[in-house]
Design a protein around this motif. Structure first.
Motif, mmCIF file in Angstrom:
data_model
loop_
_atom_site.group_PDB
_atom_site.id
_atom_site.type_symbol
_atom_site.label_atom_id
_atom_site.label_comp_id
_atom_site.label_asym_id
_atom_site.label_seq_id
_atom_site.Cartn_x
_atom_site.Cartn_y
_atom_site.Cartn_z
ATOM 1 N N GLU A 20 19.834 56.276 49.288
ATOM 2 C CA GLU A 20 19.789 55.345 48.162
ATOM 3 C C GLU A 20 21.050 55.496 47.329
ATOM 4 O O GLU A 20 21.528 56.608 47.082
ATOM 5 N N LEU A 21 21.611 54.375 46.862
ATOM 6 C CA LEU A 21 22.794 54.411 46.013
ATOM 7 C C LEU A 21 22.672 53.329 44.950
ATOM 8 O O LEU A 21 22.418 52.164 45.257
ATOM 9 N N VAL A 22 22.841 53.746 43.686
ATOM 10 C CA VAL A 22 22.783 52.819 42.557
ATOM 11 C C VAL A 22 24.107 52.885 41.806
ATOM 12 O O VAL A 22 24.527 53.955 41.364
ATOM 13 N N LEU A 23 24.783 51.750 41.689
ATOM 14 C CA LEU A 23 26.036 51.635 40.947
ATOM 15 C C LEU A 23 25.857 50.551 39.898
ATOM 16 O O LEU A 23 25.503 49.413 40.239
ATOM 17 N N GLN A 24 26.108 50.888 38.627
ATOM 18 C CA GLN A 24 25.896 49.879 37.603
ATOM 19 C C GLN A 24 26.685 50.192 36.340
ATOM 20 O O GLN A 24 27.116 51.319 36.107
ATOM 21 N N GLY A 25 26.871 49.177 35.533
ATOM 22 C CA GLY A 25 27.393 49.358 34.195
ATOM 23 C C GLY A 25 28.904 49.358 34.065
ATOM 24 O O GLY A 25 29.657 49.098 35.012
ATOM 25 N N ALA A 26 29.345 49.663 32.840
ATOM 26 C CA ALA A 26 30.746 49.531 32.442
ATOM 27 C C ALA A 26 31.699 50.397 33.263
ATOM 28 O O ALA A 26 32.802 49.963 33.614
ATOM 29 N N VAL A 27 31.287 51.636 33.560
ATOM 30 C CA VAL A 27 32.179 52.547 34.286
ATOM 31 C C VAL A 27 32.466 51.999 35.683
ATOM 32 O O VAL A 27 33.625 51.961 36.130
ATOM 33 N N ILE A 28 31.423 51.582 36.374
ATOM 34 C CA ILE A 28 31.592 51.021 37.724
ATOM 35 C C ILE A 28 32.363 49.707 37.655
ATOM 36 O O ILE A 28 33.241 49.428 38.489
ATOM 37 N N ASP A 29 32.054 48.887 36.656
ATOM 38 C CA ASP A 29 32.739 47.603 36.517
ATOM 39 C C ASP A 29 34.242 47.796 36.330
ATOM 40 O O ASP A 29 35.050 47.041 36.881
ATOM 41 N N GLU A 30 34.613 48.813 35.579
ATOM 42 C CA GLU A 30 36.037 49.092 35.361
ATOM 43 C C GLU A 30 36.719 49.496 36.666
ATOM 44 O O GLU A 30 37.856 49.098 36.947
ATOM 45 N N LYS A 31 36.006 50.271 37.481
ATOM 46 C CA LYS A 31 36.559 50.668 38.775
ATOM 47 C C LYS A 31 36.737 49.449 39.683
ATOM 48 O O LYS A 31 37.758 49.322 40.369
ATOM 49 N N ILE A 32 35.770 48.567 39.673
ATOM 50 C CA ILE A 32 35.859 47.367 40.500
ATOM 51 C C ILE A 32 37.035 46.510 40.051
ATOM 52 O O ILE A 32 37.805 45.981 40.875
ATOM 53 N N SER A 33 37.196 46.392 38.738
ATOM 54 C CA SER A 33 38.295 45.591 38.188
ATOM 55 C C SER A 33 39.650 46.189 38.553
ATOM 56 O O SER A 33 40.571 45.476 38.953
ATOM 57 N N SER A 34 39.758 47.513 38.429
ATOM 58 C CA SER A 34 41.024 48.191 38.712
ATOM 59 C C SER A 34 41.384 48.147 40.193
ATOM 60 O O SER A 34 42.559 48.023 40.563
ATOM 61 N N ASN A 35 40.369 48.265 41.043
ATOM 62 C CA ASN A 35 40.612 48.342 42.485
ATOM 63 C C ASN A 35 40.583 46.992 43.187
ATOM 64 O O ASN A 35 40.823 46.908 44.391
ATOM 65 N N GLY A 36 40.224 45.941 42.449
ATOM 66 C CA GLY A 36 40.163 44.624 43.067
ATOM 67 C C GLY A 36 38.950 44.431 43.951
ATOM 68 O O GLY A 36 38.949 43.595 44.845
ATOM 69 N N GLY A 37 37.910 45.191 43.704
ATOM 70 C CA GLY A 37 36.674 45.067 44.482
ATOM 71 C C GLY A 37 36.004 46.410 44.669
ATOM 72 O O GLY A 37 36.415 47.424 44.092
ATOM 73 N N LEU A 38 34.955 46.432 45.471
ATOM 74 C CA LEU A 38 34.256 47.675 45.764
ATOM 75 C C LEU A 38 35.112 48.589 46.631
ATOM 76 O O LEU A 38 35.937 48.124 47.418
ATOM 77 N N CYS A 39 34.888 49.886 46.484
ATOM 78 C CA CYS A 39 35.560 50.857 47.342
ATOM 79 C C CYS A 39 35.102 50.635 48.788
ATOM 80 O O CYS A 39 33.895 50.624 49.067
ATOM 81 N N PRO A 40 36.026 50.424 49.738
ATOM 82 C CA PRO A 40 35.645 50.141 51.133
ATOM 83 C C PRO A 40 34.756 51.209 51.752
ATOM 84 O O PRO A 40 34.001 50.915 52.683
ATOM 85 N N ALA A 41 34.847 52.441 51.216
ATOM 86 C CA ALA A 41 34.056 53.530 51.790
ATOM 87 C C ALA A 41 32.560 53.273 51.682
ATOM 88 O O ALA A 41 31.769 53.861 52.430
ATOM 89 N N ILE A 42 32.177 52.388 50.777
ATOM 90 C CA ILE A 42 30.747 52.120 50.607
ATOM 91 C C ILE A 42 30.143 51.531 51.874
ATOM 92 O O ILE A 42 28.967 51.744 52.182
ATOM 93 N N TYR A 43 30.963 50.828 52.637
ATOM 94 C CA TYR A 43 30.447 50.174 53.848
ATOM 95 C C TYR A 43 30.319 51.139 55.026
ATOM 96 O O TYR A 43 29.918 50.730 56.121
#
Length: 562
Positions: A20-43
């Motif tokens: 199970e993995l839960v990603l949410q909120g401002a901290v994650i959103d900032e990472k998505i914004s900085s990286n241009g999307g989700l970290c590819p490792a998630i897949y």
């Protein structure tokens, strides 16, 4: 994208072989914004059964590599800004739950229909104009929520879903409900409120398992039926449809035959006076139905009650969970039959839907007779916050969170559970918080620890006659008010249902004693709402609920008396 740094949350999930993995909120959103999307490792987390990514406005797309997560059974991608869903989602053959609500989607890929194990689909609060054809291939689909979109019709093959039990399609532009609706033999809940329907097919009355329908906000040709759907319980409406009403129902078939033979002659001889009398009688019947179905809520102003509760809000909550509204409700009848159970189920539905699974707001209910005011909405460090959680012994917030985390780990290790349940779903909402919010009574007893749990000490029971309600949020004050409005309207509807049906008390199995009739001192379904003021530490008013601008809902049969 390949040069992106890995995220610790994903590294931890990979290292611990998490399911199970839960990603949410401002901290994650900032990472998505900085990286241009989700970290590819998630897949690459191919053991995941449950993936939740929510409240990230910078998330506008999901990469097609999501097809690698073949063991996913639940995919929650709500409250982001997704504009599309990749076609490769059709490769997630184990997927049972798909929630892509509150995004910017305009359409759905046809490949969704390849998800043969899917049982829950939530696409509410988007801009979707149509559902893909072929949904009948999702043979296990039991719940679908398409509310708050721009959908104009149901696909024809929707009526071939034998296991479909819940359809939420409110606030769309749907113009017709097909008579084929009777083929939905498992249908229990149907919400088509605030659409563009002009008729309700009599075949709906053939859905034998139907328990809850909502057609409010539709301009129906049958004006009596329109009044009924704005107030009557499901059974009354289905009986009306079954009898034929003023439409082409079963009960009108014989009448149609009679009219064909001699009705025309009789109609010609009918005098003007008789027609007026008939019209007057019909209008009186409609007014009577309208009055009987009215939900009455009476509001008591704080100035009319010297002993009215006041809640003081600590300044430290500003960066924790700052928003709170409260009120007192009298007149609820929980003693009859399953009244208490119905109320708790309704509260859970509000938590899941309007409250966004507690991410935007949390409801807490207390037995008013067990409270000692004034109350304080405080922020405390986890070791200093002590509470008797529902169904548990007294412990600190640290001990409770640790215990819940251990229970969550045990759940994950059990192969039969793909994801955690109960309170364990909300642990991540307090991640990184140095202070926890809590509502404290005059004796310094913590009665509420939002968004996790209430106290066993103030738990409502069948004998509860007066409730203290609270809604808290880290998002906005208006969210709190909207949720409280919805809760009170639902309570009025439930209380009216209980009053009309007069079930026997004790049918929930709470006592071994024989059931007893419902109390005769309950003479109406009217609710009385006592205003509650929240103030800052200096006593300055922050908010009073309800105010004259509250409870202004679109429920046509709600009568608020000030």
């Amino acid at each position: 994208m390949d040069g992106q740094e890995s995220w610790p949350e994903i590294e931890k999930a990979s290292k611990e072989k998490r399911r199970e993995l839960v990603l949410q909120g401002a901290v994650i959103d900032e990472k998505i914004s900085s990286n241009g999307g989700l970290c590819p490792a998630i897949y690459s987390l191919k053991l995941l059964n449950y993936l939740e990514i929510i409240q990230c406005p910078s998330l506008t797309e999901i990469h097609g590599d999501i097809q690698n997560l073949t063991t996913l059974t639940s995919l929650i991608l709500c409250r982001n800004k997704l504009s599309s869903i990749p076609k490769t989602i059709g490769n997630l053959k184990s997927l049972k739950v798909l929630d892509i609500s509150v995004n910017n989607l305009k359409d759905l890929p046809e490949e969704i229909t390849q998800l043969s194990d899917l049982n829950t689909l939530n696409v509410s609060c988007n801009n979707i104009e149509s559902l893909p054809d072929g949904l009948c291939r999702c043979t296990k689909l039991s719940t679908i929520n398409i509310s708050k979109n721009d959908i104009t019709r149901f696909p024809d093959d929707l009526y071939r879903l034998d296991l479909l039990s819940t359809v939420i399609a409110s606030e769309n532009s749907i113009e017709e409900l097909s008579g084929d609706v009777h083929k939905l033999s498992a249908l229990k809940v149907l919400d088509l409120s605030n659409n563009k329907l002009s008729d309700i097919p009599y075949e709906l009355s053939d859905c034998s398992k139907l328990k809850e329908i909502n057609f409010k906000g539709n301009k129906l040709k049958d004006k009596r039926l329109e009044k009924m759907v704005n107030g009557c319980q499901t059974k009354s409406i289905l009986d009306y449809l079954r009898a034929g009403g003023r439409g082409k129902g079963k009960g009108s078939k014989q009448a149609d035959g009679d009219k064909a033979d001699g009705g025309r002659n009789a109609e010609k001889t009918q005098t003007k006076k008789q027609r007026k009398q008939k019209k007057k009688k019909t209008e009186e019947e409609e007014d009577e139905v309208d009055e009987m179905n009215r939900l009455v809520v009476k509001v008591l102003h704080v100035s009319d009650n010297p002993g009215a509760f006041t809640v003081k809000v600590a300044n430290e909550l500003k960066d924790v969970r700052p928003y709170l509204v409260c009120c007192v409700v009298r007149g609820m009848n929980f003693q009859s039959g399953n009244a208490l159970k119905r109320f708790l189920v309704a509260q859970t539905k509000l938590h899941d839907d309007l409250c966004g699974k507690r991410t935007t707001a949390t409801i807490a209910t207390h037995d008013m007779q067990l409270l000692k005011g004034p109350l304080m909405y405080d922020a405390r460090t986890p070791p200093m916050l002590k509470i008797v959680p529902l169904g548990r012994k007294e412990m600190t917030a640290v001990e409770l969170m640790r215990q819940l985390q251990l229970e969550a780990e045990d759940q994950r290790k059990q192969r039969k559970r793909q994801n955690v349940s109960g309170l364990h779903k909300y642990l991540q909402l307090l991640d990184g918080k140095e202070l926890y919010p809590c509502l404290v009574d005059a004796e310094d007893h913590v009665i509420s620890f939002p968004p996790i749990t209430n106290s066993e000490k103030t738990k409502i029971r069948k004998t509860t006659k007066e409730l203290f309600l609270e809604v808290t949020s880290s998002t906005s004050l208006q969210i709190c008010k909207d949720v409280m409005d919805a809760l009170i309207v639902k309570m009025a509807e439930l209380n009216k249902f209980t009053f009309e049906h007069r079930e026997e008390a004790g049918s929930e199995g709470e006592s071994d004693s024989p059931p007893v009739p419902a109390s005769d001192d309950i003479t109406s379904g009217e609710l009385v709402i006592q205003q509650v003021r929240t103030v800052d530490p200096d006593g300055n008013l922050k908010v009073v609920y309800p105010s004259k601008t509250d409870l202004c809902t679109d429920v046509g049969d709600l009568n608020v008396v000030w």
